[in-house]
Every structure is written in structure tokens, then in C-alpha cells.
Write a protein that holds these residues in place. Sequence first.
Motif, short mmCIF file in Angstrom:
data_model
loop_
_atom_site.label_atom_id
_atom_site.label_comp_id
_atom_site.label_asym_id
_atom_site.label_seq_id
_atom_site.Cartn_x
_atom_site.Cartn_y
_atom_site.Cartn_z
N SER A 94 53.60 28.72 46.65
CA SER A 94 53.74 28.81 45.35
C SER A 94 52.18 29.74 44.95
N GLU A 95 52.28 30.17 44.01
CA GLU A 95 50.75 30.64 43.14
C GLU A 95 50.16 29.69 42.54
N GLU A 96 51.16 28.31 42.11
CA GLU A 96 50.69 27.25 41.99
C GLU A 96 49.16 27.31 42.89
N ALA A 97 50.07 26.46 43.74
CA ALA A 97 49.09 25.96 44.96
C ALA A 97 47.87 26.93 45.88
N GLY A 98 48.93 28.77 45.78
CA GLY A 98 47.41 28.75 46.35
C GLY A 98 46.18 29.15 45.05
N HIS A 99 46.54 28.96 43.90
CA HIS A 99 45.31 29.21 43.19
C HIS A 99 44.57 27.87 43.86
N ALA A 100 45.41 26.52 43.44
CA ALA A 100 44.45 25.40 43.99
C ALA A 100 43.36 25.06 45.24
N ALA A 101 44.33 25.92 46.35
CA ALA A 101 43.61 26.01 47.42
C ALA A 101 42.17 26.62 47.19
N TYR A 102 42.28 28.00 46.25
CA TYR A 102 40.78 28.32 46.21
C TYR A 102 40.33 27.98 45.38
N THR A 103 40.95 27.55 44.32
CA THR A 103 39.81 26.35 43.02
C THR A 103 39.22 25.70 43.71
N PHE A 104 39.80 24.47 45.30
CA PHE A 104 39.09 24.18 45.81
C PHE A 104 37.86 24.67 46.69
N LYS A 127 47.87 32.35 53.10
CA LYS A 127 47.91 33.24 52.89
C LYS A 127 48.62 33.69 51.80
N GLU A 128 49.78 33.08 52.19
CA GLU A 128 51.26 33.79 51.20
C GLU A 128 50.79 33.32 49.83
N ALA A 129 50.70 32.33 49.67
CA ALA A 129 50.14 31.88 48.43
C ALA A 129 49.03 32.13 48.05
N LEU A 130 47.96 31.81 48.45
CA LEU A 130 46.87 32.58 47.80
C LEU A 130 46.82 34.07 47.33
N HIS A 131 47.31 34.84 48.27
CA HIS A 131 47.85 36.34 47.60
C HIS A 131 49.28 36.15 45.98
N LYS A 132 49.58 34.85 46.00
CA LYS A 132 50.46 35.52 44.93
C LYS A 132 49.59 35.22 43.58
N ALA A 133 48.48 34.12 44.21
CA ALA A 133 47.86 33.62 43.03
C ALA A 133 46.81 34.81 42.98
N GLY A 134 46.75 36.50 43.60
CA GLY A 134 45.48 37.67 43.18
C GLY A 134 44.07 37.16 44.02
N HIS A 135 44.16 36.38 45.16
CA HIS A 135 43.05 36.37 45.96
C HIS A 135 43.66 37.07 46.95
N ILE A 136 42.85 38.02 47.31
CA ILE A 136 43.64 38.68 47.91
C ILE A 136 42.77 39.19 49.26
N TYR A 137 42.47 37.89 50.32
CA TYR A 137 41.70 37.74 50.79
C TYR A 137 42.24 36.97 52.79
N PRO A 138 41.79 37.87 53.90
CA PRO A 138 42.40 37.82 54.70
C PRO A 138 43.03 36.10 55.32
N GLY A 139 41.94 35.02 54.77
CA GLY A 139 41.70 34.03 54.50
C GLY A 139 40.47 32.99 54.75
#
Length: 332
Positions: A94-104, A127-139
Motif C-alpha cells: 500500500s501507498e500508506e505503508a510505503g510512505h510510513a517506511a520512508y518517514t520512519f 520497494k513497490e509500496a515505497l514507489h506507490k508512495a512517490g519515493h522512487i529509490y531502489p532501496g
Amino acid sequence: MNMKQPIIAITMGDPSGVGPEIIVKSLVYKEIYTYCQPFVVGDAKILEKAIEVTKSDLTLNIITKPSEAKFSPGVIDILNINVVSKDLEWGEISEEAGHAAYTFLEKAIALANNGDIKGVCTAPLNKEALHKAGHIYPGHTEILAELTNTKKFAMMLSAPGLKVIHVTTHIGLIDAVDKINTQREYEVIKLADDTLRTAGLSSPRIGVCGINPHAGENGLFGNGEEEDKITPAIEKAQGEGIEVQGPLPADTLFFRAKRGDFDIVVAQYHDQGHGPIKVLGLEAGVNITVGLPIIRTSVDHGTAFDIAGKNIADEQSLKEALYMAGELAPKD
């Protein structure tokens, strides 16, 4: 508070993955606190769910800054970042979880940049969730490099009896061969030498993999990549007193390193280095980003959505990552 051990932030990673439950399972072990002073950067609601899933008797101490932490076995200190809904499902991208991971991660790096902590230990993100949230990084590695303004960095993997550092990582094989060049090769050799010297080895023995089968076998395989890209970097490092050999055939180099001939292997691309480490056991592998101004260790596995929330995820890799963070981080 035990001021002799370094303060380490554990980022929750993707809150829909196994990160929350392996954090809870790891912090059950009292010996963790003899290596470091750990606290979690994540969402307290999710960690409460993980405590229920794992049937743990640990309690939470919600903090707003590291100085409020108790660093006491039986209590998980958590710097609460309330960014996901309570009904977030286990095992779903999910986008929500991807953004949370980046924020942490962003919060933990801010603490490190301010000198509030000595290192970061990361649970896995997706990585897919991260990209869904607009954080385009390989990892993780590329995010960490950007947030710490680091230009020269590399991924290092550690398992019992074997350490591997990578010239390239999360790109396709054809792209990896194209990106390998003499300057990058030299940088990685130098990072390997610097890292192991910092860890206490006076003259690390470094073995460098070739790209092609049999390290090209004097031009028989490939298009001269070993001679053009790798050998000049090795010769430069040797001229500076670094104990490095290669390019060597990868199919025997990892065996020789595990036997004790080398302290670390330079792998040219992702699977060349990851494969041997994972054969030694996913549960014992640790991922380390070298070249950063802070210590960063991580589990050597993914979010494992298929088993998230089922209390069957193995915490051993996170435990090992915490031990290594405590070992490598500066002590006050």
C-alpha cells in the motif's frame, strides 16, 4: 541508562510486513541491551498489534526523543510516528505503508545527523509500496545516501565466515556490467579496506571477483572487462598498500574466503554477492551500508508479506544486525 553502549534506532520498515513482529521478538532478548541501547522509530499502534501477534509480555514506553528512553529489558521504547491507520492490514502492498517506511527512516536519519544516536538498524521495506508512495529509490541504501549527503557508499553483507561488498546492486545485469568502471571499483576496494580497518583489522585481505566466468580467462570470455575495468583499480589500491588480489574467478573465490584466505570479497553485481551469503543462511545474514557518516545495519531479507502477522517470522537476522550495530558504532 547504560551510557557505555551506543544508542541505536530501529526503524520499523514497512508496517504491513514482518518488521514489527521481528522487532518485538528481538527485543525479548536481554543480551541485546549489553551490545546497544535500542529504541524503535515507528507507529506505536502497529507495534501494539505485533505484541499481540507474538503473545509477548513486553510493554511500550512512548517517547518523543531518545533521551526519554528507558533502555530496559521488558520495555520497548518507541518514538511514535502516527502515520498509518489502525486497521492497516498485514501482508498488503500500500501507498500508506510505503510512505510510513520512508518517514520512519527519514526521522531516524535526522536523529543521526543531529548526533542524537550512533546508528540505525533497519527492518525491511517494500520497494513497490515505497514507489506507490512517490519515493522512487531502489532501496534503503540509496535513501540513506541521499539523506546523509553521501556520494561514495556500498552495500556490504555479513554472514558467519564471509563478508561481501558490492560494486553494483539493484540494477539489471546488463546495466551492472555497463556501470562497473575503474573508479567505482577502486572506491569499493577502498571502502572495504577502510571499514575492516575501523573494525580492528590492521591489514584486511581483499579478494575481487571477475565479471565473466573464470574472471575472463585472459580474454577467452567476455570483452576484456576484467582487464579494462577491474585490474587498473586493483593495481592502484595495491600501490597504496592495500592487500587486494584479483580479478579472481567468483566460483572459487567465495569458497576461499569462507576457508579463511580473504577477509572480504568484492562482488561485481547483486546476485554474485548475495547468493553465497544466503546459502549460508538467511537467518544469520546482516546488511551493512558502508561509507555513510553513521553506522547502518539491516536484516538481509524482505518484508515477507506472505507470513506477516502470523507469528512465524524468524528474528535471528535482526538480532544479528543489532549486535553488529552495537559492535561497529562509536561508544561514549
